[in-house]
Design an enzyme around this catalytic site. Structure first.
Site, PDB file in Angstrom:
ATOM      1  N   ASP A  65       0.872  -1.174   0.000  1.00  0.00           N
ATOM      2  CA  ASP A  65       0.000   0.000   0.000  1.00  0.00           C
ATOM      3  C   ASP A  65       0.906   1.220   0.000  1.00  0.00           C
ATOM      4  O   ASP A  65       1.610   1.473   0.980  1.00  0.00           O
ATOM      5  CB  ASP A  65      -0.904  -0.005   1.232  1.00  0.00           C
ATOM      6  CG  ASP A  65      -1.990   1.064   1.186  1.00  0.00           C
ATOM      7  OD1 ASP A  65      -1.808   2.066   0.453  1.00  0.00           O
ATOM      8  OD2 ASP A  65      -3.003   0.910   1.883  1.00  0.00           O
ATOM      9  N   ARG A  71      -0.023   4.405  -0.372  1.00  0.00           N
ATOM     10  CA  ARG A  71      -0.722   5.660  -0.096  1.00  0.00           C
ATOM     11  C   ARG A  71      -0.140   6.371   1.112  1.00  0.00           C
ATOM     12  O   ARG A  71       0.238   5.747   2.099  1.00  0.00           O
ATOM     13  CB  ARG A  71      -2.208   5.392   0.136  1.00  0.00           C
ATOM     14  CG  ARG A  71      -2.941   4.961  -1.101  1.00  0.00           C
ATOM     15  CD  ARG A  71      -4.363   4.562  -0.795  1.00  0.00           C
ATOM     16  NE  ARG A  71      -4.422   3.366   0.021  1.00  0.00           N
ATOM     17  CZ  ARG A  71      -5.554   2.795   0.425  1.00  0.00           C
ATOM     18  NH1 ARG A  71      -6.711   3.339   0.082  1.00  0.00           N
ATOM     19  NH2 ARG A  71      -5.530   1.708   1.162  1.00  0.00           N
TER      20      ARG A  71
END
Length: 227
Positions: free
Chosen positions: A156, A158
């Site tokens: 991930d 982000r």
């Protein structure tokens, strides 16, 4: 583990500090969904976001009243950071739960007053083409996180610095976070946004996304009651 992208952050007094962002424009946009639900949003754009992307803040319902109540010590506004998902948000793909979560969030936030932040972070930050490449790998048996890693990317990628910047710019330094993802709460706290409560979304389970949702629970601790 969650991989992060490079950004201009400094660690100070145990928190991550970012330069302030500035609202640049605000426009009213009537939102209408395929099931007939509709509401108006004040869509706010910004200058000075840490990653230089065109993220949006949608102010919904009585958001100004929600900020006033929070400033007086009352309940914090309801907020959802929602990462862009072209396949789910626009085309109704059932490989994920993004489209139904977006629809749910808009109505719940409009009812209570608060903000939806629409983040240009397709595929957990790896981009649209890479996300579709990851889908192909998932079809061979990998889960969503394993597929990202097989592409040489983070599980991930982000980073929610821009969420903290946008919320601070509109005066929302304490929020109720509408999310099943514990990483969002941890990052926002690190960036100085107080998370008074984590509010889970509904479970939008289909035959096509069952393995995807199970991986989110097993690999990254999402708060989803799957059965």
């Amino acid at each position: 583990m969650t991989a992060t992208v490079a950004n201009p952050l400094r660690r100070r007094a145990g928190t991550l500090d970012v330069a302030p962002a500035r609202p640049r424009a605000r426009v009213t946009v009537p939102l209408r969904f395929s099931d007939g639900y509709g509401t108006d949003a004040q869509v706010i754009t910004f200058d000075g976001l840490a990653d230089g992307r065109e993220h949006l803040l949608l102010a919904l319902g009585d958001w100004e009243g929600a900020l006033e109540r929070a400033a007086a010590g009352g309940e914090a506004p309801l907020v959802r950071p929602h990462s862009e998902c072209l396949t789910g948000d626009v085309f109704g793909s059932e490989r994920c739960d993004c489209g139904p979560q977006l629809r749910e969030a808009v109505e719940r936030i409009a009812d209570e007053g608060g903000f939806l932040l629409y983040l240009r972070q397709e595929g957990r930050g790896i981009g649209l083409y890479a996300k579709l490449d990851a889908y192909a790998l998932q079809d061979t048996g990998l889960d969503t996180y394993e597929a990202n890693l097989a592409l040489g990317r983070g599980e991930d990628e982000r980073n929610y610095a821009v969420v903290a910047q946008m919320l601070a710019a509109v005066g929302a330094d304490r929020i109720r976070l509408l999310s099943n993802n514990p990483d969002k709460a941890e990052q926002l706290e690190a960036f100085g946004i107080g998370v008074a409560e984590r509010v889970p979304t509904q479970v939008h389970l289909t035959d096509a996304n069952a393995r995807y949702l199970a991986a989110k629970v097993e690999r990254t601790g999402h708060t989803l009651a799957l059965g």
